[in-house]
Motif scaffolding. Sequence first.
Motif, PDB file in Angstrom:
ATOM      1  N   GLU A   3       0.879   5.263   0.621  1.00  0.00           N
ATOM      2  CA  GLU A   3       0.137   6.146   1.589  1.00  0.00           C
ATOM      3  C   GLU A   3       0.576   7.913   0.712  1.00  0.00           C
ATOM      4  O   GLU A   3       2.466   7.674   0.554  1.00  0.00           O
ATOM      5  N   PHE A  32       5.375   3.774   2.020  1.00  0.00           N
ATOM      6  CA  PHE A  32       5.117   2.234   2.026  1.00  0.00           C
ATOM      7  C   PHE A  32       5.968   1.077   2.556  1.00  0.00           C
ATOM      8  O   PHE A  32       7.617   1.357   3.328  1.00  0.00           O
ATOM      9  N   ARG A  92       0.840  -1.413   0.200  1.00  0.00           N
ATOM     10  CA  ARG A  92       0.233  -0.118   0.173  1.00  0.00           C
ATOM     11  C   ARG A  92       0.886   1.170   0.246  1.00  0.00           C
ATOM     12  O   ARG A  92       1.661   1.072   0.984  1.00  0.00           O
TER      13      ARG A  92
END
Length: 85
Positions: A14, A26, A12
């Motif tokens: 961010e 990440f 993910r």
Amino acid sequence: ATDPRSAASVLRLEALRTGSEVLLLFTAQANKAYRLESRIDLTSGGWESYDSVAAQPAPRIVEIGISTTASSPGRYYRVTALASP
């Protein structure tokens, strides 16, 4: 590495705005290399390599700062895990 059997195991990216900078974060897994790519338009053109992250022996949080100005065009970013040699 991510575990395809676990919904909690994801890569993910961010983004946090900090003044005139956007901080992309990440979690890098141990012994994995990554590439940060960007593009201006999601519907046309290809992804361009923006930065690379070398493999390290331990998991860690990667932070990449991107300077922004009011006149700079918006960009989209993605992170990809590179195949192991």
